[in-house]
Write a protein that holds these residues in place. Structure first.
Motif, mmCIF file in Angstrom:
data_model
loop_
_atom_site.group_PDB
_atom_site.id
_atom_site.type_symbol
_atom_site.label_atom_id
_atom_site.label_comp_id
_atom_site.label_asym_id
_atom_site.label_seq_id
_atom_site.Cartn_x
_atom_site.Cartn_y
_atom_site.Cartn_z
ATOM 1 N N ALA A 54 0.848 -1.184 0.000
ATOM 2 C CA ALA A 54 0.000 0.000 0.000
ATOM 3 C C ALA A 54 0.884 1.235 0.000
ATOM 4 O O ALA A 54 1.996 1.210 0.542
ATOM 5 N N VAL A 55 0.389 2.300 -0.613
ATOM 6 C CA VAL A 55 1.040 3.602 -0.571
ATOM 7 C C VAL A 55 0.043 4.571 0.037
ATOM 8 O O VAL A 55 -1.081 4.716 -0.463
ATOM 9 N N ILE A 56 0.459 5.225 1.122
ATOM 10 C CA ILE A 56 -0.441 6.083 1.892
ATOM 11 C C ILE A 56 0.175 7.464 2.031
ATOM 12 O O ILE A 56 1.360 7.591 2.352
ATOM 13 N N GLY A 57 -0.588 8.516 1.792
ATOM 14 C CA GLY A 57 -0.088 9.875 1.961
ATOM 15 C C GLY A 57 -0.919 10.866 1.181
ATOM 16 O O GLY A 57 -1.960 10.514 0.609
ATOM 17 N N ASP A 58 -0.467 12.115 1.172
ATOM 18 C CA ASP A 58 -1.198 13.128 0.404
ATOM 19 C C ASP A 58 -0.769 13.171 -1.057
ATOM 20 O O ASP A 58 -1.343 13.910 -1.859
ATOM 21 N N PHE A 59 0.253 12.380 -1.396
ATOM 22 C CA PHE A 59 0.718 12.191 -2.768
ATOM 23 C C PHE A 59 1.271 13.477 -3.388
ATOM 24 O O PHE A 59 1.224 13.640 -4.609
ATOM 25 N N PHE A 76 -3.615 4.821 -1.701
ATOM 26 C CA PHE A 76 -4.576 5.304 -0.712
ATOM 27 C C PHE A 76 -4.277 6.761 -0.371
ATOM 28 O O PHE A 76 -3.621 7.056 0.637
ATOM 29 N N PRO A 77 -4.747 7.691 -1.207
ATOM 30 C CA PRO A 77 -4.491 9.108 -0.938
ATOM 31 C C PRO A 77 -5.306 9.616 0.245
ATOM 32 O O PRO A 77 -6.475 9.275 0.399
ATOM 33 N N ILE A 78 -4.654 10.406 1.081
ATOM 34 C CA ILE A 78 -5.313 11.090 2.198
ATOM 35 C C ILE A 78 -5.001 12.570 2.028
ATOM 36 O O ILE A 78 -3.861 13.000 2.215
ATOM 37 N N GLY A 79 -5.979 13.340 1.665
ATOM 38 C CA GLY A 79 -5.737 14.699 1.191
ATOM 39 C C GLY A 79 -5.462 15.749 2.243
ATOM 40 O O GLY A 79 -4.935 16.809 1.928
ATOM 41 N N GLU A 80 -5.806 15.502 3.503
ATOM 42 C CA GLU A 80 -5.656 16.577 4.499
ATOM 43 C C GLU A 80 -4.183 16.945 4.694
ATOM 44 O O GLU A 80 -3.290 16.106 4.559
ATOM 45 N N GLN A 81 -3.953 18.200 5.020
ATOM 46 C CA GLN A 81 -2.593 18.722 5.171
ATOM 47 C C GLN A 81 -2.241 19.056 6.623
ATOM 48 O O GLN A 81 -1.271 19.767 6.875
ATOM 49 N N GLU A 82 -3.006 18.533 7.556
ATOM 50 C CA GLU A 82 -2.766 18.823 8.971
ATOM 51 C C GLU A 82 -1.752 17.876 9.600
ATOM 52 O O GLU A 82 -1.343 18.069 10.735
ATOM 53 N N SER A 83 -1.373 16.830 8.883
ATOM 54 C CA SER A 83 -0.447 15.843 9.437
ATOM 55 C C SER A 83 0.573 15.448 8.373
ATOM 56 O O SER A 83 0.370 15.666 7.183
#
Length: 221
Positions: A54-59, A76-83
């Protein structure tokens, strides 16, 4: 907050986009055979000949050419920029242990952010593997099979007290704090036991102690 993306019954290697030493990935995979990448760490994984589960992050740091080589079902993109991407990935992995490479030895601000994540996700056992040291958050009770003379550094990310057995300079009765007392360059007399009265204590040991740390965190003591 995202849900669990990778559920594993065996330890997981997490690769980041920072400095990855020549043998870091192989050393981690020998201990933690499932591979997950945090954003740009996917490029390092592919360059070493490994396809992450799996690849996880904001990409925002994974090249399109790298992204195109990975099946869409593993992205698995996670778009938030708070972390940070390390935070996104670690909180998305449920495993008995995570060994993280590519998070030490590059930018200092990234290393400090990684230390912050270790403390905020202290319930997820994780070891940062560096060129010379391993770094991890100390559980409430920690027993390590160390060699006499091994350097044991304790760095508080908050106010912490505790007790020890097997350290040249015991920590009993001491009050640690990031703006006060820290425990740099203590030494093991042999096997070491450390108890802390709350979260926030990072432990830094020689890289050769990786297996001892993994065994201690896996058994919960």
């Amino acid at each position: 907050m995202n849900s669990i993306i990778v559920q594993s019954e065996v330890p997981v290697t997490l690769i980041g986009g920072g400095a990855v030493g020549v043998n870091d990935l192989e050393t981690a995979l020998a201990l933690a055979p499932e591979l997950v990448a945090a954003d740009g760490g996917a490029a390092a994984a592919l360059a070493a000949g490994y396809m992450p589960q799996a690849v996880i992050g904001d990409f925002d740091s994974i090249p399109e050419t790298v992204r195109a080589r990975i099946p869409a079902s593993r992205l698995f993109p996670i778009g938030e920029q708070e972390s940070t991407d390390f935070d996104k990935a670690l909180r998305s992995v449920a495993a008995p242990l995570v060994v993280a490479v590519g998070f030490l030895g590059d930018r200092v601000d990234h290393q400090l952010a990684a230390f912050n994540v270790l403390v905020r996700h202290a319930h997820r056992p994780c070891i940062l593997l560096g060129a010379h040291e391993v770094v991890f958050h100390a559980p409430a009770r920690l027993r390590l099979d160390l060699l006499a003379g091994d350097v044991v550094s304790l760095f508080p990310m908050g106010r912490v007290t505790g007790r020890s057995d097997g350290l040249e300079w015991p920590i009993d009765g001491l009050h640690f704090a990031p703006d006060g007392r820290v425990g740099t360059s203590n030494r093991a007399l042999g096997p070491v036991t450390i108890e802390t009265d709350g979260p926030g204590m990072l432990t830094i040991l020689p890289r050769r102690a990786l297996m001892a740390v993994a065994a201690a965190l896996s058994r919960g003591t």
